[in-house]
Scaffold this motif. Structure first.
Motif, PDB file in Angstrom:
ATOM      1  N   GLU A  54       0.815  -1.210   0.000  1.00  0.00           N
ATOM      2  CA  GLU A  54       0.000   0.000   0.000  1.00  0.00           C
ATOM      3  C   GLU A  54       0.856   1.270   0.000  1.00  0.00           C
ATOM      4  O   GLU A  54       0.321   2.371   0.074  1.00  0.00           O
ATOM      5  N   GLY A  55       2.163   1.130  -0.032  1.00  0.00           N
ATOM      6  CA  GLY A  55       3.019   2.303  -0.175  1.00  0.00           C
ATOM      7  C   GLY A  55       3.604   2.839   1.114  1.00  0.00           C
ATOM      8  O   GLY A  55       4.092   3.971   1.163  1.00  0.00           O
ATOM      9  N   GLU A 183      -4.220   2.383   0.426  1.00  0.00           N
ATOM     10  CA  GLU A 183      -4.284   2.523  -1.027  1.00  0.00           C
ATOM     11  C   GLU A 183      -5.738   2.591  -1.441  1.00  0.00           C
ATOM     12  O   GLU A 183      -6.496   1.630  -1.273  1.00  0.00           O
ATOM     13  N   ASN A 212      -3.284   6.754  -0.773  1.00  0.00           N
ATOM     14  CA  ASN A 212      -2.494   6.709  -2.006  1.00  0.00           C
ATOM     15  C   ASN A 212      -3.390   6.536  -3.225  1.00  0.00           C
ATOM     16  O   ASN A 212      -4.484   5.996  -3.141  1.00  0.00           O
ATOM     17  N   GLU A 213      -2.895   6.976  -4.352  1.00  0.00           N
ATOM     18  CA  GLU A 213      -3.562   6.777  -5.635  1.00  0.00           C
ATOM     19  C   GLU A 213      -4.938   7.416  -5.686  1.00  0.00           C
ATOM     20  O   GLU A 213      -5.874   6.887  -6.257  1.00  0.00           O
TER      21      GLU A 213
END
Length: 223
Positions: A54-55, A183, A212-213
């Protein structure tokens, strides 16, 4: 030790470029954290997520760079002892790191390394160990964090994902605040709530959520 794929490592490195748009986003994140903890001591910040991919490591690295760029003395600590990866970001080996210190095989000064970024040092995870949770929960880990807090302005701690093993919760209780990485589109709302509940049960201080994203999507939609 399993090495992350070349693509994964490259994906972490690329946005470190000083003028990248991604790094500008992390500068904004740094500012938001400073505002959210105004009046409280938040020198040690742990980074976690509900699951892998998920970063969180990318966020940990770039947040550390963002703090270093304003002159803060920053230490980036890889506490993901089951899958250490930050040393790949700086293209260094991982023969000596946090596990060596926690097992009494190295001193603090022997595991801290400088990076190509001014004001930014890091400690790699070190060789794999049979007892990562026990080492992270140890008094020696408390001692290390206390000593690092005396020396550095900010300590960013990369931890494993939270719902599968206890390591992240252990570190969350040892740090001043927790930053949760989600994410967008990959995590169901009920899972996000479970993560928040787990942090609350551990008496960890959730200081923020990074989606994120996604753009212009409020975290409250999840939490």
């Amino acid at each position: 030790m399993r090495r992350p794929s070349t693509n994964t490592s490259h994906a972490v490195m690329t946005p470190i470029l000083p003028n990248s748009m991604a790094l500008e986003a992390y500068r904004s994140l740094r500012f938001n954290i400073e505002c959210s903890v105004f009046g409280r001591d938040a020198k040690t910040i742990s980074i976690t997520s509900s699951s892998r991919g998920e970063g969180k490591t990318t966020t940990a690295v770039h947040l550390a760079v963002a703090y270093a760029q304003i002159g803060k003395k920053v230490l980036l600590l890889d506490a993901d002892l089951r899958n250490p990866s930050i040393h790949f970001v700086f293209d260094m080996e991982n023969r000596r790191g946090l596990t060596n210190y926690l097992e009494g095989q190295a001193t603090r000064h022997e595991i801290v390394r400088e990076t190509i970024v001014d004001h930014l040092s890091f400690i790699s995870g070190g060789p794999l160990t049979q007892n990562p949770s026990g080492l992270l929960a140890s008094q020696r880990m408390d001692t290390l964090l206390a000593e690092l807090s005396e020396e550095y302005d900010v300590i960013i701690v990369d931890t494993p994902s939270l719902l599968t093993i206890s390591d992240a919760k252990i570190m969350a209780t040892k740090c001043d605040g927790v930053l949760l990485i989600i994410e967008h589109g990959q995590l169901k709302r009920n899972v996000a709530k479970k993560v928040k509940e787990e942090l609350a049960l551990a008496n960890a201080k959730l200081i923020g959520v990074v989606l994120n994203e996604v753009t212009n999507h409020p975290a409250n939609a999840y939490l």
